[in-house]
Design a protein around this motif. Sequence first.
Motif, PDB file in Angstrom:
ATOM      1  N   GLU A 123       2.870   2.992 -12.357  1.00 45.87           N
ATOM      2  CA  GLU A 123       1.782   3.848 -12.623  1.00 45.87           C
ATOM      3  C   GLU A 123       1.094   4.048 -11.623  1.00 45.87           C
ATOM      4  O   GLU A 123       0.264   5.148 -11.241  1.00 45.87           O
ATOM      5  N   GLN A 124       0.868   3.323 -10.598  1.00 43.40           N
ATOM      6  CA  GLN A 124       0.128   3.168  -9.475  1.00 43.40           C
ATOM      7  C   GLN A 124       0.574   3.959  -8.228  1.00 43.40           C
ATOM      8  O   GLN A 124      -0.187   3.987  -7.173  1.00 43.40           O
ATOM      9  N   ALA A 125       1.689   4.394  -8.253  1.00 44.31           N
ATOM     10  CA  ALA A 125       2.399   4.943  -7.402  1.00 44.31           C
ATOM     11  C   ALA A 125       1.624   6.120  -7.005  1.00 44.31           C
ATOM     12  O   ALA A 125       1.217   7.093  -7.714  1.00 44.31           O
ATOM     13  N   THR A 126       1.486   6.619  -5.654  1.00 43.11           N
ATOM     14  CA  THR A 126       0.754   7.531  -4.912  1.00 43.11           C
ATOM     15  C   THR A 126       1.619   8.248  -3.766  1.00 43.11           C
ATOM     16  O   THR A 126       2.359   7.532  -3.093  1.00 43.11           O
ATOM     17  N   GLU A 169       9.704   0.385  11.764  1.00 43.95           N
ATOM     18  CA  GLU A 169       8.673  -0.593  12.054  1.00 43.95           C
ATOM     19  C   GLU A 169       7.212   0.237  12.567  1.00 43.95           C
ATOM     20  O   GLU A 169       6.072  -0.282  12.257  1.00 43.95           O
ATOM     21  N   SER A 170       7.424   1.459  13.105  1.00 42.64           N
ATOM     22  CA  SER A 170       6.203   2.127  13.342  1.00 42.64           C
ATOM     23  C   SER A 170       5.667   2.761  12.182  1.00 42.64           C
ATOM     24  O   SER A 170       4.354   2.833  11.866  1.00 42.64           O
ATOM     25  N   TYR A 171       6.483   3.051  11.118  1.00 41.45           N
ATOM     26  CA  TYR A 171       5.971   3.552   9.866  1.00 41.45           C
ATOM     27  C   TYR A 171       5.405   2.299   9.209  1.00 41.45           C
ATOM     28  O   TYR A 171       4.281   2.775   8.479  1.00 41.45           O
ATOM     29  N   ILE A 172       5.773   1.268   9.049  1.00 37.17           N
ATOM     30  CA  ILE A 172       5.002   0.107   8.685  1.00 37.17           C
ATOM     31  C   ILE A 172       3.659   0.001   9.306  1.00 37.17           C
ATOM     32  O   ILE A 172       2.745  -0.328   8.656  1.00 37.17           O
ATOM     33  N   ALA A 173       3.654   0.055  10.596  1.00 32.28           N
ATOM     34  CA  ALA A 173       2.203  -0.275  11.292  1.00 32.28           C
ATOM     35  C   ALA A 173       1.338   1.235  10.778  1.00 32.28           C
ATOM     36  O   ALA A 173       0.090   0.804  10.670  1.00 32.28           O
ATOM     37  N   GLN A 174       2.022   2.150  10.620  1.00 31.77           N
ATOM     38  CA  GLN A 174       1.141   3.336  10.320  1.00 31.77           C
ATOM     39  C   GLN A 174       0.654   3.097   9.024  1.00 31.77           C
ATOM     40  O   GLN A 174      -0.582   3.471   8.834  1.00 31.77           O
ATOM     41  N   LEU A 175       1.390   2.793   8.114  1.00 31.26           N
ATOM     42  CA  LEU A 175       0.934   2.722   6.623  1.00 31.26           C
ATOM     43  C   LEU A 175      -0.046   1.618   6.516  1.00 31.26           C
ATOM     44  O   LEU A 175      -1.329   1.787   5.911  1.00 31.26           O
ATOM     45  N   TYR A 216      -2.219   1.027   1.050  1.00 33.33           N
ATOM     46  CA  TYR A 216      -2.005  -0.223   0.219  1.00 33.33           C
ATOM     47  C   TYR A 216      -3.060  -1.213   0.282  1.00 33.33           C
ATOM     48  O   TYR A 216      -3.896  -1.610   1.479  1.00 33.33           O
ATOM     49  N   ARG A 217      -3.418  -1.849  -0.801  1.00 36.20           N
ATOM     50  CA  ARG A 217      -4.457  -3.011  -0.922  1.00 36.20           C
ATOM     51  C   ARG A 217      -4.267  -4.201  -0.138  1.00 36.20           C
ATOM     52  O   ARG A 217      -4.933  -4.882   0.160  1.00 36.20           O
TER      53      ARG A 217
END
Length: 239
Positions: A32-35, A160-166, A172-173
């Motif tokens: 339910e927390q998906a955004t 790897e770039s996307y993980i760093a960006q997110l 995410y908390r």
Amino acid sequence: MNSRLISTRRGLSAGFVFAAVLASVAPAGAAEQATRIPAPAYAASASVGAPQTVVLAGGCFWGVQAVFQHVNGVTNVLSGYSGGSKRSADYEEVSTGATGHAESVEVTFDPKVISYGEILQLYFSVAHDPTELNRQGPDEGPQYRSAIFVNGDDQRQAAESYIAQLNASGAYRRPIVTEVAPLMGFYPAENYHQNYATLHPNSPYIAINDLPKVANLKRLYPDVYRAEPVLAPIAAASK
């Protein structure tokens, strides 16, 4: 996956039954927390001609397979194992958590319709929780870890770039714990694991853990959602 009940029932109209049950299910729990999250700023430079594949792990492969079976541009999704040897690519062995394998899916997609970056966006957003270490929902162990098994430098750099960006965006908390590892092999799972969520939408495990993921895909990304799932040919599985 030992907590899951294996059913052998097969529906004559699996896609229709899945859609009917999906329509009656409200997202619950973590799903339910998906955004909707930002798209990747870095795009892999792979050719947009031939079909491409990506191997993703995010907990039980039933749910991850179900999500991508409902994505426009995806032409096939196989459940399987990656991260260990061919010899140990067996459900019972992988379930011990000692093989190095993660339950994974091999997603084949048409880059003219959907990009590798968009596949990753769906993977991080609705297919699983990338902040859970060695577990997803009720399933625990390294075989349920979050991992992207990359094929080449382009896929690795994009992931790897996307993980760093997110992480930098605060999407995410908690920090993302997704492993980015080279693809050493993908081994299709046993036939009874293929298309499992679509064939067994009334299973309590599927209804609680996996249907909400597909519902979130439809809710958050209606532009890529397809109602009729693309089913993996059972003959493609090796066992």
